[in-house]
Enzyme design. Structure first.
Site, PDB file in Angstrom:
ATOM      1  N   ASP A  21       0.331  -1.360   0.102  1.00  0.00           N
ATOM      2  CA  ASP A  21      -0.321  -0.172   0.216  1.00  0.00           C
ATOM      3  C   ASP A  21       1.439   1.067  -0.106  1.00  0.00           C
ATOM      4  O   ASP A  21       1.561   1.585   0.216  1.00  0.00           O
ATOM      5  CB  ASP A  21      -0.931  -0.291   0.945  1.00  0.00           C
ATOM      6  CG  ASP A  21       0.496   0.050   2.344  1.00  0.00           C
ATOM      7  OD1 ASP A  21       1.092  -0.816   2.875  1.00  0.00           O
ATOM      8  OD2 ASP A  21      -1.021  -0.161   3.495  1.00  0.00           O
ATOM      9  N   GLU A  45      -0.471  -1.625   5.345  1.00  0.00           N
ATOM     10  CA  GLU A  45       0.080  -1.865   6.722  1.00  0.00           C
ATOM     11  C   GLU A  45      -0.139  -0.676   6.667  1.00  0.00           C
ATOM     12  O   GLU A  45       0.222  -0.355   8.425  1.00  0.00           O
ATOM     13  CB  GLU A  45       2.094  -2.292   5.902  1.00  0.00           C
ATOM     14  CG  GLU A  45       2.643  -2.402   7.089  1.00  0.00           C
ATOM     15  CD  GLU A  45       2.683  -0.554   8.005  1.00  0.00           C
ATOM     16  OE1 GLU A  45       3.124  -1.206   9.459  1.00  0.00           O
ATOM     17  OE2 GLU A  45       3.384   0.458   6.957  1.00  0.00           O
TER      18      GLU A  45
END
Length: 393
Positions: free
Chosen positions: A81, A139
């Site tokens: 991400d 995350e």
């Protein structure tokens, strides 16, 4: 020798790894919104002899490489991400998604692990056991992707988990580690002080929430200085004080938003208890209502000493040409949801230096970039770990 064959294949395919990293960087997606990135990763494995599970815990993927021979099961994890940051690097592959940027290196994590997974799969007839590749979403944003993936079975059958983070602050060529509590646990809070608004000329008819919230901001700093032992590590940060208004208006309410970090879960809980006590006490003192939204998210990341020693030994014995130093970096202040895997299985999370040739901008900076050669170190070091762990057939 298998390890040298793997290293040679990684070297030959470096450009492929860079291509993956730059594609992911250019098409950055925020936590929990990484649909296209997840599809890109899934497409990569489509025609390979592996078992792929998509949409795990959200946008996560689980890829299983089965050697067909009995043995242990190792999991290798990388996140994918990006962050809500407007990129200012000027790179030719800068993010096309305005206000979204890979400013932490997750693009590099994913690229190296994609290539390494394929290389290990190509050589699985020379290995034992299984390799689980965890491509993890989200995350950066609590509750994170790791927790949901674990709940959906990503660690089923897994014995141990390993992960890497590239670090722009560490010299290129270095591999760094720490045993025991390695990255802080994290909590966040939003506290609303509800007073009574009014005219600035008549404070006696109001109850000024700015005054109460200001007392809280000052008092909460005593948690670390006066409530923690000198041998405990903790930080309380006030990140936002939402008190904007007009010069002649007494604010009706103020919300204070903050962040807590600690190097032990017990310390994190203690800080939370003290923050709530101070907030409620100030509410009582000033005669106003207090609303507390306190969330404890990522736990402290604990590196299992035995697994960490395996990493040290594997990389040392491999004599990787690109590795110039292997050393203990000590505890690290940021938090990381790899900690959830480490609570479930003995694990190790280590660091690879990625100091850019330019000024080394820190992680989460609009000009953050890495030395792409760090991906070679990531791939080769993790290959050494996986091969030592599984054993050659």
């Amino acid at each position: 020798m298998l390890l040298q064959e793997v290293f040679d294949e990684i070297d030959k395919r470096k450009d492929e790894m860079v291509k993956h990293r730059r594609h992911i960087h250019e098409n950055a997606e925020l936590s929990f919104e990484e649909e296209e990135t997840a599809k890109y990763i899934a497409d990569y494995y489509k025609d390979k002899d592996v078992e792929v599970t998509t949409n795990m815990g959200g946008n996560g993927l689980r890829v299983v490489i089965d050697t067909g021979k009995p043995g242990k099961t190792i999991a290798l994890r990388a996140d994918f991400d990006a962050l809500p940051i407007k990129e200012e690097t000027g790179l030719p592959f800068a993010s096309k998604n305005d206000g979204v940027m890979h400013a932490c290196g997750h693009d590099a994590h994913t690229a190296y692990l994609m290539l390494l997974a394929d290389v290990l799969n190509n050589n699985k007839d020379k290995l034992k056991g299984k390799i689980v590749i965890i491509h993890q979403h989200a995350e950066e944003t609590p509750p994170g992707g790791a927790k949901a993936m674990i709940e959906e079975g990503v660690l089923d059958g897994v014995d141990n988990v390993f992960g890497i983070h590239v670090m722009s602050s560490m010299p290129s060529g270095t591999v760094q580690y720490h045993k025991g509590n390695t990255q802080t646990g994290r909590s966040k809070f939003a506290i609303k002080f509800q007073g009574t608004g009014g005219h600035g000329s008549m404070p006696h008819l109001s109850n000024d929430s700015i005054v109460a919230a200001s007392h809280f901001v000052t008092a909460v700093q005593t948690v670390v200085s006066r409530r923690l032992s000198p041998f405990e590590n903790g930080v309380v940060t006030i990140g936002s004080f939402e008190g904007a208004g007009s010069f002649n208006i007494i604010k009706d309410s103020v919300t204070v938003v903050g962040d807590v970090r600690a190097m032990a879960d017990e310390t994190k809980e203690k800080i939370g208890k003290e923050i709530k006590r101070i907030a409620n006490g100030i509410g009582e003192t000033f005669g106003m209502e207090v609303e507390i939204d306190y969330t404890s998210d990522y736990p402290v990341l604990y590196n299992d000493p035995e697994m960490t020693q395996l990493v040290i030994d594997a990389i040392t014995e491999a004599k990787i040409p690109e590795v110039t130093e292997i050393s203990d970096c000590g505890p690290q202040p940021p938090s990381e949801d790899f900690a959830y895997y480490a609570k479930e299985r003995p694990s190790c999370f280590y660091y690879v230096g990625a100091h850019s040739d330019k000024a080394p901008y820190p992680h989460h900076h609009p000009k953050f970039d890495i030395n792409e050669d760090a991906m070679i170190v990531c791939a080769k070091s993790m290959a050494a770990v996986a091969i030592k762990y599984l054993g050659e057939e």
